[in-house]
Design a protein around this motif. Sequence first.
Motif, short mmCIF file in Angstrom:
data_model
loop_
_atom_site.label_atom_id
_atom_site.label_comp_id
_atom_site.label_asym_id
_atom_site.label_seq_id
_atom_site.Cartn_x
_atom_site.Cartn_y
_atom_site.Cartn_z
N PHE A 1 0.82 -1.21 0.00
CA PHE A 1 0.00 0.00 0.00
C PHE A 1 0.85 1.26 0.00
N LEU A 2 0.24 2.33 -0.42
CA LEU A 2 0.68 3.67 -0.02
C LEU A 2 -0.53 4.33 0.60
N LEU A 3 -0.28 5.22 1.57
CA LEU A 3 -1.39 5.95 2.17
C LEU A 3 -1.54 7.29 1.46
N ILE A 4 -2.75 7.61 1.09
CA ILE A 4 -2.97 8.93 0.50
C ILE A 4 -4.01 9.67 1.35
N ASP A 5 -3.98 10.97 1.23
CA ASP A 5 -4.95 11.80 1.94
C ASP A 5 -6.02 12.22 0.92
N LYS A 6 -7.27 11.77 1.14
CA LYS A 6 -8.34 12.10 0.20
C LYS A 6 -8.62 13.59 0.13
N ASN A 7 -8.23 14.31 1.17
CA ASN A 7 -8.46 15.76 1.17
C ASN A 7 -7.25 16.54 0.65
N PHE A 8 -6.28 15.85 0.08
CA PHE A 8 -5.03 16.50 -0.32
C PHE A 8 -5.28 17.71 -1.22
N ASP A 9 -6.23 17.58 -2.16
CA ASP A 9 -6.45 18.68 -3.10
C ASP A 9 -6.89 19.98 -2.43
N GLU A 10 -7.47 19.85 -1.23
CA GLU A 10 -7.85 21.07 -0.50
C GLU A 10 -6.63 21.93 -0.16
N LEU A 11 -5.48 21.25 -0.04
CA LEU A 11 -4.26 22.00 0.28
C LEU A 11 -3.86 22.93 -0.85
N LYS A 12 -4.36 22.65 -2.04
CA LYS A 12 -4.02 23.50 -3.20
C LYS A 12 -4.66 24.88 -3.11
N LYS A 13 -5.66 25.02 -2.24
CA LYS A 13 -6.28 26.35 -2.04
C LYS A 13 -5.28 27.33 -1.44
N THR A 14 -4.27 26.79 -0.81
CA THR A 14 -3.20 27.64 -0.28
C THR A 14 -2.07 27.67 -1.31
N SER A 15 -1.55 28.83 -1.59
CA SER A 15 -0.52 28.93 -2.64
C SER A 15 0.80 28.32 -2.19
N GLY A 16 1.62 27.98 -3.15
CA GLY A 16 2.95 27.45 -2.84
C GLY A 16 3.73 28.41 -1.95
N GLN A 17 3.62 29.68 -2.30
CA GLN A 17 4.31 30.71 -1.52
C GLN A 17 3.83 30.71 -0.07
N ALA A 18 2.50 30.62 0.10
CA ALA A 18 1.95 30.63 1.47
C ALA A 18 2.44 29.39 2.25
N TRP A 19 2.48 28.23 1.59
CA TRP A 19 2.98 27.03 2.26
C TRP A 19 4.43 27.20 2.68
N ARG A 20 5.21 27.76 1.78
CA ARG A 20 6.64 27.95 2.12
C ARG A 20 6.76 28.82 3.37
N GLU A 21 5.93 29.86 3.41
CA GLU A 21 5.99 30.75 4.58
C GLU A 21 5.55 30.04 5.86
N ILE A 22 4.50 29.20 5.73
CA ILE A 22 4.02 28.46 6.90
C ILE A 22 5.13 27.55 7.44
N PHE A 23 5.76 26.79 6.53
CA PHE A 23 6.79 25.83 6.98
C PHE A 23 8.03 26.56 7.50
N ASP A 24 8.36 27.68 6.88
CA ASP A 24 9.52 28.45 7.37
C ASP A 24 9.24 29.01 8.77
N ALA A 25 8.02 29.51 8.96
CA ALA A 25 7.67 30.07 10.27
C ALA A 25 7.71 28.97 11.34
N ARG A 26 7.29 27.75 10.97
CA ARG A 26 7.26 26.66 11.94
C ARG A 26 8.64 26.22 12.42
#
Length: 478
Positions: free
Chosen positions: A38-63
């Motif tokens: 198996f591989l595990l996938i997240d059925k809600n993964f596409d919802e993450l696309k509502k946040t831009s790549g730039q915004a994700w980078r900022e979130i992970f950098d801040a963390r």
Amino acid sequence: MDAFPSFRGKMEYVCQECNARFPGDNLFYTCPKCGGVFLLIDKNFDELKKTSGQAWREIFDARQMTSLQSLRGIFRFYELMAPTFTAEDIIYLGEGNTPIIPAAERLQKEIGAAFAFKNEGQNPSASFKDRGMAMAFTCIKWLSRLYGWKEVLTICASTGDTSAAAALYAAYVGPPVKSVVLLPLGKVTPQQLAQPLGSGATVICIPGVFDDCMRVVEILAEHYRVALLNSKNSWRILGQESYAYEVAQWRGWQLENTALFIPIGNAGNITALLSGLLKLFKLEIITKLPRIFGVQSVNANPVYNYYHSQEKVWKPVKVKPSVAQAAMIGNPVSFPRVRKLVEKYTAIAGANSFNVMEVSEEEIMEAMLVANRHGHISCTQGGECFAALIKAVSQKTLTQSEYAILDSTAHMLKFSDFQNRYFENSLVEDYDIHARPELVNKPIAIMSNEERDNTPYEYFTKSVVEKITDILSLTPKS
Ligand SMILES: *Cc1c(COP(=O)(O)O)cnc(C)c1O
Ligand SMILES: [Zn+2]
């Protein structure tokens, strides 16, 4: 900034052979329909696309600065892996965030490449396996809470490091978890054997090689209520994806002209690398995929054979002894995952974005020793990566504009026995490794215990000092 993420995913197991799906709130290892992995996938993964790549980078950098214990390790990338756990489920023993150390400048010059080591040996049990175990045990804690499990017997076969990590996390979690590990008799290093013993696990040694232990564990998992912690456990793969995220972050989320070298044993780690990079790409957190170089020893090279054969048929190999013992696997469980992910990866990044190389036992040992003589802490598997880099430079597979990051998957101390045997030139028979005198280093004995006992103390120190000044050719201060 210091709030635990609110996003929740919905995890689902997807069979890599028949595509059957099963809910993620239970433990599955192989597909009940066809036996596939198996591989595990997240059925809600596409919802993450509502946040831009730039915004994700900022979130992970801040963390990176978080004061939340639960987000300090691999779960800094919570949303990308298994966003189903709450902060109370998460186990953190200091895994992840391992340093990436640029190779000593003179070494980079000598090799003719720009490169760094990612020191996975600086994880708590001294290998990358802790990334997967943090995820697997977090999952077990979550399920135990969900279903009120009274006893969880975790079990794994191991080339040494999986069991060290499993035993460590099990010991930390405590009841209802109990840990059992199966090791190939005489085929793990003394350090790797000491680790699960010290953590209080039940350690069972089986005559044979890893592949034999794996088969036994599979039968146990099929017929008894045990929690399997081998990489058939897809949760581990998710945790190991954090390696890819950390590399991307270290490179400032720019992976153009980056080449990642990684050893392949059971092929779980390279599965996680491929999967993690593809997720970053899908979310536009990175816009270019790096090149990947999987590495195997000639003595355990089924994945190399597959990708270098015309007909592309899968054939397990019978392994021969390898100093890269943690990757000495002839029938890697995760190969079907790799095959599928590589198709996706090369469809995006081109045929030459995925490569598998093989290196000799002698090249592995020499590469490890050379690295460590330049201030690194590479294990033999890191030596595989370095040996492959040297080869890729000389064959011009790697271009001058590419920056290479080598996965040193464990701490060199776990594999110091191989170093000792190299220095004693006792690796000739099993491994066909001949020591190069300039790489050999031995302690210098100055006098015997007997001689010391027969020497009065003032003469003893004087005589030792004399011998040392001789050895070092010291001249007196004028
Ligand atoms: C497990 C292990 C490997 C091999 O990784 P796979 O995921 O099995 O391919 C390589 N190096 C070390 C130190 C390991 O412990
Ligand atoms: Zn299936």
